[in-house]
Motif scaffolding. Structure first.
Motif, PDB file in Angstrom:
ATOM      1  N   ASP A  64       0.837  -1.196   0.000  1.00 58.90           N
ATOM      2  CA  ASP A  64       0.000   0.000   0.000  1.00 58.90           C
ATOM      3  C   ASP A  64       0.874   1.250   0.000  1.00 58.90           C
ATOM      4  O   ASP A  64       2.095   1.171   0.141  1.00 58.90           O
ATOM      5  N   ASP A  67      -2.005   8.010  -1.965  1.00 54.03           N
ATOM      6  CA  ASP A  67      -2.350   8.461  -3.320  1.00 54.03           C
ATOM      7  C   ASP A  67      -1.342   9.502  -3.805  1.00 54.03           C
ATOM      8  O   ASP A  67      -0.815  10.290  -3.022  1.00 54.03           O
ATOM      9  N   TRP A  68      -1.134   9.488  -5.121  1.00 56.59           N
ATOM     10  CA  TRP A  68      -0.324  10.457  -5.843  1.00 56.59           C
ATOM     11  C   TRP A  68       1.181  10.306  -5.619  1.00 56.59           C
ATOM     12  O   TRP A  68       1.955  11.102  -6.109  1.00 56.59           O
ATOM     13  N   HIS A  69       1.582   9.272  -4.873  1.00 55.79           N
ATOM     14  CA  HIS A  69       3.009   9.043  -4.683  1.00 55.79           C
ATOM     15  C   HIS A  69       3.553   8.205  -5.838  1.00 55.79           C
ATOM     16  O   HIS A  69       2.873   7.293  -6.333  1.00 55.79           O
ATOM     17  N   THR A 143       2.119   6.071 -10.782  1.00 55.39           N
ATOM     18  CA  THR A 143       1.593   6.847  -9.666  1.00 55.39           C
ATOM     19  C   THR A 143       0.529   6.023  -8.959  1.00 55.39           C
ATOM     20  O   THR A 143      -0.305   5.385  -9.600  1.00 55.39           O
ATOM     21  N   LEU A 144       0.556   6.060  -7.634  1.00 52.00           N
ATOM     22  CA  LEU A 144      -0.384   5.278  -6.841  1.00 52.00           C
ATOM     23  C   LEU A 144      -1.749   5.954  -6.756  1.00 52.00           C
ATOM     24  O   LEU A 144      -1.851   7.169  -6.573  1.00 52.00           O
ATOM     25  N   LEU A 145      -2.784   5.130  -6.886  1.00 55.93           N
ATOM     26  CA  LEU A 145      -4.156   5.539  -6.611  1.00 55.93           C
ATOM     27  C   LEU A 145      -4.829   4.397  -5.852  1.00 55.93           C
ATOM     28  O   LEU A 145      -4.448   3.234  -6.013  1.00 55.93           O
ATOM     29  N   HIS A 146      -5.850   4.727  -5.072  1.00 54.09           N
ATOM     30  CA  HIS A 146      -6.517   3.678  -4.314  1.00 54.09           C
ATOM     31  C   HIS A 146      -7.736   3.105  -5.031  1.00 54.09           C
ATOM     32  O   HIS A 146      -8.408   2.225  -4.471  1.00 54.09           O
ATOM     33  N   ARG A 147      -8.004   3.565  -6.208  1.00 54.71           N
ATOM     34  CA  ARG A 147      -9.068   2.971  -7.017  1.00 54.71           C
ATOM     35  C   ARG A 147      -8.926   3.474  -8.440  1.00 54.71           C
ATOM     36  O   ARG A 147      -8.264   4.490  -8.706  1.00 54.71           O
ATOM     37  N   VAL A 198      -4.224  -1.022  -4.186  1.00 52.15           N
ATOM     38  CA  VAL A 198      -3.896   0.202  -4.905  1.00 52.15           C
ATOM     39  C   VAL A 198      -3.851  -0.089  -6.395  1.00 52.15           C
ATOM     40  O   VAL A 198      -3.778  -1.249  -6.822  1.00 52.15           O
ATOM     41  N   GLN A 201      -0.911   3.838 -11.893  1.00 54.14           N
ATOM     42  CA  GLN A 201      -1.167   4.570 -13.136  1.00 54.14           C
ATOM     43  C   GLN A 201       0.168   4.753 -13.847  1.00 54.14           C
ATOM     44  O   GLN A 201       1.016   5.521 -13.419  1.00 54.14           O
TER      45      GLN A 201
END
Length: 259
Positions: A64, A67-69, A143-147, A198, A201
């Motif tokens: 995990d 977001d946005w990292h 880029t990480l997003l949770h959905r 996660v 992107q």
């Protein structure tokens, strides 16, 4: 004349109540716009902080992240489980997003869903190009997003959202299914994979001629501040009118004084 004054006073009281309700509603709308502005400012701050943060490595132990990292993962593409996300336009051109799970190299059966990129919607007489990702181990940056970013789905109003994957999955013809929204739990149930909570992107890269140009969320708070000013202006007009109506009503002689 005297018999008309109670009716006039009643109308004035009703007008006062109506103007007060209008003023309260406008104040509520203005406060809501201020909250939206603050939310967008917070989102912008989170995006900027994420972009400047050190990249994270996703694996079986590190599943995990915020977001946005920025993040990366190493593994193998699971091309049979590719899903197309419909109605994803790019600069006004209709198209689809291509999403494929990446099985983590250090944990078979565990995968992270990767939004690989955008492809133009084919014309009725044509077909999609080959969207298969490269075979062999790959390192994916993104880029990480949770959905998966959602679109409004009319079917959800009737209790039938457009998230259904075919059964069995993958389909016998090998064609990737197309849905409008893709919850991670639905994909995990259809594939049997242990999906990370996660989504990655993908950053710009060469991948089946896909375009990695991702639209970001709206972070322009100035529009909300402008709307808030308009609503507060309407509230001020309504309250000033209510005050003027109350002043005229109090100045009007009562029926008892005429008697």
């Amino acid at each position: 004349m005297t018999s008309q004054q109670p009716a006039t006073r009643t109308k004035a009281i009703l007008a006062l109540i109506l103007l007060a309700l209008v003023g309260a509603a406008c104040i509520g709308a203005g406060l809501w716009q201020l909250r939206r502005a603050h939310e967008r400012e917070g989102l912008l701050a989170a995006i900027e902080a994420g972009r400047q943060a050190p990249a994270r490595v996703l694996d079986a132990q590190h599943r995990d992240g915020p977001d946005w990292h920025p993040a990366s993962a190493r593994g193998h593409w699971l091309n049979p489980f590719t899903v197309l996300l419909d109605n994803r336009n790019l600069k006004g051109q209709p198209g689809l997003w291509v999403a494929t799970p990446l099985e983590l190299q250090d944990s078979p059966g565990t995968a992270v869903l990767v939004l690989r990129g955008w492809v133009a919607r084919p014309m009725p007489s044509t077909h999609l190009p080959d969207l298969s990702a490269a075979a062999g181990p790959v390192q994916v940056q993104g880029t990480l997003l949770h959905r998966v970013p959602r679109l409004f789905d009319l079917g959800s109003l009737g209790g039938q959202p457009d998230t259904a994957l075919p059964k069995p999955f993958p389909a016998a013809d090998g064609q990737p299914p197309s849905v409008q929204n893709l919850p991670l739990d639905a994909l995990a149930a259809a594939t049997g994979l242990d999906l990370l909570p996660v989504v990655l992107q993908q950053a710009p890269t060469h991948d089946a001629d896909l375009i990695q140009d991702w639209p970001g969320p709206s972070t322009d708070a100035s529009q909300n501040y402008n709307y808030a000013l308009q609503w507060f202006s309407f509230a001020a007009i309504a309250l000033i009118a209510a005050g003027f109506t109350a002043w005229r009503t109090l100045r009007r002689p009562s029926p008892s004084s005429h008697a």
